[in-house]
Design an enzyme around this catalytic site. Structure first.
Site, PDB file in Angstrom:
ATOM      1  N   ASP A 385      14.650 -20.985 -16.109  1.00 63.41           N
ATOM      2  CA  ASP A 385      15.264 -21.199 -14.784  1.00 63.41           C
ATOM      3  C   ASP A 385      14.928 -22.565 -14.202  1.00 63.41           C
ATOM      4  O   ASP A 385      15.770 -23.181 -13.544  1.00 63.41           O
ATOM      5  CB  ASP A 385      14.774 -20.129 -13.790  1.00 63.41           C
ATOM      6  CG  ASP A 385      15.202 -18.738 -14.202  1.00 63.41           C
ATOM      7  OD1 ASP A 385      16.150 -18.619 -15.004  1.00 63.41           O
ATOM      8  OD2 ASP A 385      14.578 -17.772 -13.733  1.00 63.41           O
TER       9      ASP A 385
HETATM   10  P1  NAP Z   1      11.742 -18.090 -16.906  1.00 73.13           P
HETATM   11  O1  NAP Z   1      12.962 -18.594 -16.256  1.00 73.13           O
HETATM   12  O2  NAP Z   1      11.271 -16.732 -16.565  1.00 73.13           O
HETATM   13  O3  NAP Z   1      12.000 -18.186 -18.489  1.00 73.13           O
HETATM   14  C1  NAP Z   1      10.975 -17.960 -19.385  1.00 73.13           C
HETATM   15  C2  NAP Z   1      11.545 -18.039 -20.786  1.00 73.13           C
HETATM   16  O4  NAP Z   1      10.451 -17.939 -21.661  1.00 73.13           O
HETATM   17  C3  NAP Z   1      12.488 -16.897 -21.114  1.00 73.13           C
HETATM   18  O5  NAP Z   1      13.828 -17.328 -21.095  1.00 73.13           O
HETATM   19  C4  NAP Z   1      12.038 -16.412 -22.501  1.00 73.13           C
HETATM   20  O6  NAP Z   1      13.100 -16.545 -23.458  1.00 73.13           O
HETATM   21  C5  NAP Z   1      10.910 -17.373 -22.873  1.00 73.13           C
HETATM   22  N1  NAP Z   1       9.806 -16.697 -23.528  1.00 73.13           N
HETATM   23  C6  NAP Z   1       9.261 -15.511 -23.218  1.00 73.13           C
HETATM   24  N2  NAP Z   1       8.271 -15.205 -24.078  1.00 73.13           N
HETATM   25  C7  NAP Z   1       8.195 -16.235 -24.960  1.00 73.13           C
HETATM   26  C8  NAP Z   1       7.385 -16.518 -26.085  1.00 73.13           C
HETATM   27  N3  NAP Z   1       6.426 -15.667 -26.489  1.00 73.13           N
HETATM   28  N4  NAP Z   1       7.579 -17.667 -26.735  1.00 73.13           N
HETATM   29  C9  NAP Z   1       8.548 -18.528 -26.346  1.00 73.13           C
HETATM   30  N5  NAP Z   1       9.342 -18.310 -25.289  1.00 73.13           N
HETATM   31  C10 NAP Z   1       9.171 -17.182 -24.607  1.00 73.13           C
HETATM   32  O7  NAP Z   1      10.490 -19.062 -16.690  1.00 73.13           O
HETATM   33  P2  NAP Z   1      10.343 -20.400 -15.863  1.00 73.13           P
HETATM   34  O8  NAP Z   1      11.338 -21.413 -16.301  1.00 73.13           O
HETATM   35  O9  NAP Z   1       8.886 -20.713 -15.931  1.00 73.13           O
HETATM   36  O10 NAP Z   1      10.751 -19.986 -14.391  1.00 73.13           O
HETATM   37  C11 NAP Z   1       9.963 -19.170 -13.559  1.00 73.13           C
HETATM   38  C12 NAP Z   1      10.834 -18.183 -12.830  1.00 73.13           C
HETATM   39  O11 NAP Z   1       9.990 -17.291 -12.101  1.00 73.13           O
HETATM   40  C13 NAP Z   1      11.767 -18.839 -11.834  1.00 73.13           C
HETATM   41  O12 NAP Z   1      12.960 -18.115 -11.744  1.00 73.13           O
HETATM   42  C14 NAP Z   1      10.990 -18.707 -10.544  1.00 73.13           C
HETATM   43  O13 NAP Z   1      11.793 -18.752  -9.373  1.00 73.13           O
HETATM   44  C15 NAP Z   1      10.371 -17.342 -10.734  1.00 73.13           C
HETATM   45  N6  NAP Z   1       9.242 -17.200  -9.816  1.00 73.13           N
HETATM   46  C16 NAP Z   1       8.090 -17.886 -10.051  1.00 73.13           C
HETATM   47  C17 NAP Z   1       7.094 -17.849  -9.117  1.00 73.13           C
HETATM   48  C18 NAP Z   1       5.836 -18.645  -9.271  1.00 73.13           C
HETATM   49  O14 NAP Z   1       5.041 -18.656  -8.359  1.00 73.13           O
HETATM   50  N7  NAP Z   1       5.622 -19.326 -10.402  1.00 73.13           N
HETATM   51  C19 NAP Z   1       7.240 -17.095  -7.988  1.00 73.13           C
HETATM   52  C20 NAP Z   1       8.422 -16.381  -7.793  1.00 73.13           C
HETATM   53  C21 NAP Z   1       9.408 -16.441  -8.732  1.00 73.13           C
HETATM   54  P3  NAP Z   1      13.092 -15.669 -24.808  1.00 73.13           P
HETATM   55  O15 NAP Z   1      13.004 -14.249 -24.365  1.00 73.13           O
HETATM   56  O16 NAP Z   1      14.364 -16.022 -25.462  1.00 73.13           O
HETATM   57  O17 NAP Z   1      11.896 -16.101 -25.602  1.00 73.13           O
END
Ligand code: NAP
Length: 460
Positions: A385
């Site tokens: 994301d």
């Molecule tokens: P993300 O959008 O959740 O994407 C994570 C990606 O990691 C997934 O598409 C997944 O694809 C891949 N993945 C999972 N396990 C894996 C593995 N073992 N090896 C390789 N890839 C793996 O993560 P992000 O880009 O870090 O974004 C964070 C999200 O969380 C945002 O939408 C944000 O708004 C939300 N959020 C975060 C917080 C915070 O405080 N950090 C708070 C509220 C909301 P595959 O399944 O294809 O591997």
């Protein structure tokens, strides 16, 4: 210990709490911040235990044993489960404040000491404490997926919630105004418990970390009120620090996701995510480890964007290996840190620090984005994301307006993940289909390990 000595202990403790927060806001001083926080808490507990008005230690000893029995296993959870663990801690904190408030209400009532000020403080403490307790339990349940992560909504929900809140305020005012209406107090307790559940149920799992940080600030406010009830100055100071830092963090998280507070609390965000994401069939280019190593070796500037996938795979140590191999070859490697990458604020910083990656190689989103056009290779490691260009231009996307790391502007993008599955927001990522993007499929730890071996020449 004399009251004067205890006041001095509390003063030192309060100062250490403030330094702790200050130091924790910078990676270079964060470790000292943790030590200062621990020292402050030890002084606060020791000072309180040595108060001359304590007549028996029996119940305190039982509470310490129970607290340790719950707290020690809670500390064993993996880093990826820290948000729900934090929610549970807030639930316990809120429950403690609520119970102290209830106990004190009936004690003051019994002794004829229930002044209007004390009632007001108790009403505040019990309301915020108990709603934090049940709200945090629901938040933890959603994050652990034992409760539905989708927003649970029904028509007129916001009206019901406002009525409940209005009811609690009215009862609170009535109790202060007419202290003899004691039968209203249990009603306040029930309303606060119900309000916590109903406040968090309609909020989607995606917003839980923000909600948890907001509940953290409610727990802080409950602690401030508890400080007034117990006439404990340190509790007032520590509660105020907790309350304000929780609020500041929630605001920062909302900004990083381009959401408003009202939108998080009343917007039922997770619902929109399902609507979007229907995309025509497109194909992505696939790279091998050898391709990726060759592209990286020919680069001058590399930016690594870590995300949730790096955290679940625990790939940070392999990332360090790759970082070292590239740096030895004279390649400039930096890490682009999105404020909400992963599942909690500072998630990526903690993992990269654990792998001893130098802080000065870490760049915040706003600092690195202007340079992304000059970057040869952007290695997107389990991030989704936070690098989705739809956030910049697709008005129908649920993440539209969320600031992202401009990975797509790099000359070549290598995206490492296990499949084409979406990330947290549940939507497809157009970055993966871009002409300059190569997908490198696999578990983040395994792929980075293979990449490190390839770069070291071990496989030649
Ligand atoms: P993300 O959008 O959740 O994407 C994570 C990606 O990691 C997934 O598409 C997944 O694809 C891949 N993945 C999972 N396990 C894996 C593995 N073992 N090896 C390789 N890839 C793996 O993560 P992000 O880009 O870090 O974004 C964070 C999200 O969380 C945002 O939408 C944000 O708004 C939300 N959020 C975060 C917080 C915070 O405080 N950090 C708070 C509220 C909301 P595959 O399944 O294809 O591997």
């Amino acid at each position: 210990m004399s009251p004067q000595t205890i006041d001095v202990v509390y003063l030192v403790s309060a100062a250490l709490f403030i330094f702790s927060l200050k130091w924790m806001s910078d990676p270079t001083t964060a470790r000292n911040g943790v030590f200062a926080g621990v020292a402050a808490m030890v002084l606060a507990v020791a000072g309180t235990l040595l108060r001359p008005d304590i007549t028996s230690y029996t119940w305190i000893a039982i509470a310490i044993v129970l607290g340790t029995a719950v707290g020690v296993p809670l500390s064993w959870v993996p880093l990826t489960a820290v948000p729900q663990r934090t929610a549970l801690s807030h639930a316990f904190g809120g429950l403690a404040a609520g119970l102290v408030g209830i106990g004190k209400y009936y004690l003051f009532l019994h002794d004829g000491d229930l002044t209007a000020f004390r009632t007001g403080a108790i009403v505040f403490e019990v309301t915020f404490g108990l709603l934090t307790c049940t709200g945090s339990l629901v938040a933890a349940g959603k994050l652990q997926e034992v409760l539905p992560t989708r927003p649970v909504t029904y028509p007129g929900q916001n009206v019901v919630n406002f009525l409940l809140m209005g009811g609690a305020v009215a009862i609170g005012v009535a109790l202060v105004w007419r202290p003899e209406l004691t039968f209203l107090f249990p009603l306040l307790v029930l309303l606060a418990l119900a309000f916590g559940v109903l406040l968090v149920l309609p909020i989607g799992g995606a917003d839980m970390p923000t909600v948890i940080s907001l509940l953290n600030s409610y727990a802080g406010l409950a602690a401030v009120a508890m400080g007034f009830v117990l006439e404990n100055k340190l509790l007032i100071i520590a509660g105020a620090l907790d309350g304000s830092s929780g609020l500041i963090l929630s605001i920062m998280m909302c900004r990083a996701m381009n959401r408003s507070f009202t939108n998080v609390l009343f917007g039922a965000f997770g619902q929109v995510a399902a609507a979007s994401g229907a995309v025509e069939q497109r194909s992505a280019k696939i790279a091998t480890i050898e391709d990726a190593a060759q592209i990286l070796e020919n680069a001058d500037r590399v930016v690594i964007v870590p995300g949730y996938g790096m955290a679940v795979a625990q790939a940070q140590h392999r990332v360090r290996d790759v970082f070292e191999h590239l740096t030895k070859k004279g390649i400039d490697v930096r890490f682009a840190i999105h404020p909400v990458a992963g599942r909690m604020p500072g998630h990526m910083n903690v993992l990269l620090a654990e792998a001893e990656i130098p802080y000065d190689q870490l760049a915040e989103m706003d600092d690195i984005n202007p340079d992304m056009g000059q970057v040869d290779v952007c290695l997107v490691l389990g991030a989704n994301d936070v690098v989705n260009p739809a956030a910049r231009h697709d008005k129908t996307s649920p993440i539209f307006g969320m600031p992202i790391i401009d990975a797509d502007k790099a000359h070549t993008v290598i995206a490492i993940k296990r499949s084409m599955n979406p990330g947290f927001a549940g939507i497809e990522n157009e970055l993966y289909f871009a002409d300059n993007t190569l997908m490198l499929f696999g578990d983040a730890k395994a792929v980075m390990g293979d990449l490190a071996r390839q770069l070291s020449g071990e496989t030649h």
